[in-house]
Design a protein around this motif. Structure first.
Motif, mmCIF file in Angstrom:
data_model
loop_
_atom_site.group_PDB
_atom_site.id
_atom_site.type_symbol
_atom_site.label_atom_id
_atom_site.label_comp_id
_atom_site.label_asym_id
_atom_site.label_seq_id
_atom_site.Cartn_x
_atom_site.Cartn_y
_atom_site.Cartn_z
ATOM 1 N N GLY A 20 55.540 20.626 39.419
ATOM 2 C CA GLY A 20 55.850 19.841 40.598
ATOM 3 C C GLY A 20 55.757 20.690 41.845
ATOM 4 O O GLY A 20 55.370 21.859 41.808
ATOM 5 N N SER A 24 60.605 18.152 44.935
ATOM 6 C CA SER A 24 60.590 17.399 43.677
ATOM 7 C C SER A 24 60.846 18.339 42.498
ATOM 8 O O SER A 24 61.507 17.958 41.520
ATOM 9 C CB SER A 24 59.262 16.663 43.495
ATOM 10 N N LYS A 25 60.379 19.572 42.586
ATOM 11 C CA LYS A 25 60.614 20.570 41.551
ATOM 12 C C LYS A 25 62.117 20.915 41.478
ATOM 13 O O LYS A 25 62.695 20.987 40.396
ATOM 14 C CB LYS A 25 59.790 21.817 41.876
ATOM 15 N N CYS A 28 64.051 17.978 39.957
ATOM 16 C CA CYS A 28 63.880 17.934 38.498
ATOM 17 C C CYS A 28 64.725 19.012 37.822
ATOM 18 O O CYS A 28 65.351 18.766 36.784
ATOM 19 C CB CYS A 28 62.408 18.101 38.130
#
Length: 184
Positions: A20, A24-25, A28
């Motif tokens: 990602g 967003s990484k 997650c």
């Protein structure tokens, strides 16, 4: 966080690679870590509320047995062991409840919401003085309570303290005269 393997568990989970980009990484990773920590909590601590209640009941039972047979050395050892278990469970339970209250406050507290106003109302009710006692008799009449506390503080605030009187005497003995501003 006080658990010895907490930091290792977090670091092992956080260091795993994730696909990602940027935020967003991170999202997650945080989501994965949340599930990992929930599993860690259940594995290491179980149901904290139930464990606390069982430890409390066991400690109370052991104390009752010891009270009925105070010379029994075995019961003294059992009571000490159950006391240590209860203290550990109580500490965990208190930490759990503190975290839970912080979560609720963060979620609902600072929004001028019903939760916020209910917590203010509860605090106001807890701090309200509604009675006083004279010679073992509880007085709870609203007007009497108001008059009693007004009179108490009027006498308290209107009287000169012994400390200021002694200070004035000492200063006069040494040839110093305090101005009104210095006395206040």
């Amino acid at each position: 966080m006080d658990h010895p393997s907490f930091k290792d568990t977090v670091m092992a989970n956080w260091s795993k690679r994730m696909m990602g980009k940027d935020l967003s990484k991170i999202m997650c990773k945080l989501n994965r870590l949340k599930h990992c920590l929930k599993g860690f909590s259940m594995e290491e601590f179980g149901d904290i509320t139930q464990i606390y209640q069982l430890a409390k009941d066991d400690y109370n039972t052991t104390q009752m047995c010891l009270a009925s047979n105070p010379t029994n050395i075995t019961l003294h050892a059992e009571e000490q062991a159950s006391k240590e278990q209860f203290e550990t469970a109580h500490k965990r339970y208190a930490n759990y409840m503190q975290q839970l209250s912080k979560i609720n406050w963060l979620r609902y507290g600072d929004d001028n919401s019903k939760f916020f106003h209910a917590s203010l109302k509860k605090r106001k009710d807890v701090n309200r003085i509604t009675t006083y006692m004279v010679d073992g008799v509880v007085i709870d009449d609203y007007d009497s309570v108001i008059n009693h506390y007004f009179e108490h503080f009027r006498n308290f605030m209107g009287a000169k303290s012994l400390a200021s009187s002694r200070l004035n005497e000492e200063c006069l003995d040494h040839g110093h005269k305090l101005s009104l501003q210095q006395q206040i």
